[in-house]
Enzyme design. Structure first.
Site, PDB file in Angstrom:
ATOM      1  CG  ASN A 178      -5.461   6.963 -25.150  1.00 20.24           C
ATOM      2  OD1 ASN A 178      -4.689   6.198 -25.806  1.00 20.24           O
ATOM      3  ND2 ASN A 178      -5.326   7.649 -24.179  1.00 20.24           N
ATOM      4  CB  CYS A 205      -2.224  10.849 -30.615  1.00 18.19           C
ATOM      5  SG  CYS A 205      -2.180  11.138 -28.049  1.00 18.19           S
ATOM      6  CG  HIS A 206      -4.429  15.973 -28.370  1.00 14.43           C
ATOM      7  ND1 HIS A 206      -5.242  15.761 -27.813  1.00 14.43           N
ATOM      8  CD2 HIS A 206      -3.334  15.093 -26.906  1.00 14.43           C
ATOM      9  CE1 HIS A 206      -5.722  15.321 -26.763  1.00 14.43           C
ATOM     10  NE2 HIS A 206      -4.396  15.050 -25.899  1.00 14.43           N
ATOM     11  CG  HIS A 213      -0.076   7.983 -26.048  1.00 22.46           C
ATOM     12  ND1 HIS A 213       0.024   6.975 -24.770  1.00 22.46           N
ATOM     13  CD2 HIS A 213      -0.205   8.398 -26.254  1.00 22.46           C
ATOM     14  CE1 HIS A 213      -1.349   8.210 -24.997  1.00 22.46           C
ATOM     15  NE2 HIS A 213      -1.153   9.212 -25.547  1.00 22.46           N
ATOM     16  CE1 TYR A 239       2.789   3.979 -22.036  1.00 19.30           C
ATOM     17  CE2 TYR A 239       3.427   5.948 -23.257  1.00 19.30           C
ATOM     18  CZ  TYR A 239       2.396   5.521 -22.614  1.00 19.30           C
ATOM     19  OH  TYR A 239       1.233   6.277 -22.591  1.00 19.30           O
TER      20      TYR A 239
END
Length: 488
Positions: free
Chosen positions: A149, A170-171, A201, A258
């Site tokens: 990241n 990513c997971h 994300h 975010y």
């Protein structure tokens, strides 16, 4: 098959071990070479000892080398995996501590927001150094798999400026799918089909089907609100589902960073988060977790080494993308996953230059994205706000333009909801001065930033945040683990 995989940042011991065992679950890969590299000789030796033990216990011909000479590790590599954290926990602590002085309360701070943007400024120059070495000494058609990241910024820089074939991994999608399957009563995620798309994300489950049956918003809301755990831990995420009509991949705490609506006032933060685990919104939660994990590993290392003597269980191969991508590319066994790549028309209502996360298929011909996806308008709007911040942040990191960096931070949704322009300008000065050792592109700007700080009249405050927990000692962690084991 025989080829070489280089892992940069291999001192991330637990994650490196997971990638290693996943890859060795592919029978054809037993004769490959893993070249580990890190800036920490201490961590390298620890992870090498663990991986050597795994190779020995499973009687494999796999070769493992370890060196602090990154270029040597990259020589002849067909695949390069990065899981670096530039500046380590020292710099990361400032990513959380300094913005708090200006009222910006972050749970993770590694993607956007003030912490994530500065994290990108530290990483991008190093990513470009990686790319230079990859171009010069790795295999001609090398593929760079970035796990580090801030995912979008790192991948953007590697593709646009590093000129290396890069995919970000990513997971979050997998974890979100596991939650949805559970609340809907599925036996496993194998019963769930989905299209999940957006940016890292901020990815959205825009089409959900359980055993072929479409799942709508109302059914999903009811399922989450009826769940005894998620109804408490994912309050914010459920609220977004109600308003947007689709579920987000990202955890309650991370998602709150975010969006400009949930973390801008301390009383609102405590209303929407859950303190049962760091990931649900705790102030500086991931910093605390990372610190505890590092301390735990150092103390419990003999037990980790002993556990490495067990045979690899292929049934326990994880859902991390890396091993599945390599298997598809090398054996042509097709793999479907969600990948971070340049948009180029894949998502119709996001910018073409953005790094998006969306479904794709992998075979010998590479990663083939499913194109023509259109996000719901609200999802696209939140993604575009972040993309604009990411673009400015990448350009600032490349140019060393501190004014552009300040504008990037100012345009961050949460920062803009909390701080004034004067506060943002001073905060960025303070962060650049504090992290100067990892920000070579801003060396020319540090003296002036330091001078401005000495005369600034912008007020700050020292506080722990709305919901801070202290780092637990090894003894506390051990007692907690024992209690959980006894209860289970």
């Amino acid at each position: 098959m025989s080829f070489k995989i280089a892992i940069i940042g291999a001192g991330s011991v637990g994650f490196t071990k997971k990638l290693f065992t996943d890859i060795l679950c592919v029978p054809e890969f037993k004769d490959i070479e893993f070249a580990l590299t890190d800036v920490s000789e201490h961590n390298l030796q620890m992870i090498k000892a663990i991986l050597d033990r795994i190779v020995e216990a499973n009687r494999l011909p796999t070769r493992v080398t370890a060196t602090t000479d990154r270029r040597k590790a990259l020589e002849g590599a067909r695949y390069v995996i990065s899981c670096v954290r530039v500046g380590g926990l020292e710099a990361y602590a400032d990513d959380i501590r300094i913005p708090l002085k200006y009222g910006i309360d972050q749970c993770v701070g590694d993607t956007i927001c003030a912490g994530g943007i500065l994290y990108g400024q530290r990483n991008i120059p190093v990513i470009l150094d990686f790319c230079k070495d990859i171009r010069e000494v790795a295999e001609t058609n090398v593929k760079f798999l970035n796990y580090a990241n801030p995912m979008a910024m790192n991948t953007w820089a590697a593709i646009e400026y590093g000129k290396v074939d890069t995919v970000g991994l990513c997971h979050g999608v997998q974890h979100g799918a596991e939650q949805i399957a559970e609340v809907l009563g599925a036996k496993s995620t194998q019963e769930l089909d989905y299209v999940c798309s957006g940016i890292n994300h901020q990815t959205w489950f825009i089409d959900l089907r359980l055993n072929g049956r479409p799942i709508g918003k109302d059914e999903l809301v009811a399922a989450f609100e009826a769940h005894p755990v998620y109804s408490r831990q994912e309050k914010l995420r459920i609220d977004v589902l109600k308003r947007f009509g689709v579920y987000s991949t990202e955890s309650n705490g991370h998602l709150s960073e975010y969006l400009p609506w949930y973390r801008k006032r301390p009383d609102e933060i405590t209303r929407w988060i859950d303190m049962s685990d760091w990931i649900h919104g705790e102030t500086g939660g991931y910093l605390r977790y990372s610190t505890e994990t590092r301390n735990w590993f150092e103390t419990e290392y003999p037990q980790f080494l002993e556990a490495a003597s067990k045979p690899i269980d292929r049934e326990k191969r994880s859902n991390e993308h890396a091993s599945h991508i390599l298997e598809a590319l090398e054996t042509n066994r097709i793999y479907r996953g969600h990948f971070n790549v340049k948009n180029n028309g894949v998502i119709t209502n996001l910018p073409q230059d953005a790094i998006i996360e969306s479904p794709g298929f992998v075979d010998r011909f590479g990663i083939n994205m499913a194109a023509g996806i259109t996000l719901p308008e609200a999802c696209a709007a939140t993604c575009i706000a972040s993309i604009n911040v990411q673009r400015m942040s990448v350009h600032a990191a490349i140019s060393g333009d501190i004014d552009l960096l300040k504008l990037a931070v100012l345009h961050d949704p949460l920062v803009g909801a909390v701080s004034t322009p004067e506060e943002v300008w001073q905060m960025v000065d303070e962060m650049v001065v504090a992290q100067a050792a990892w920000l070579p592109q801003y060396a020319h700007a540090v003296p002036a930033a330091r001078e401005r700080l000495s005369t600034s009249k912008v007020k700050t405050r020292e506080w722990a945040g709305a919901a801070r927990r202290s780092v637990r000692s090894i003894e506390e962690l051990r007692a907690e683990k024992a209690a959980l084991k006894q209860a289970g």
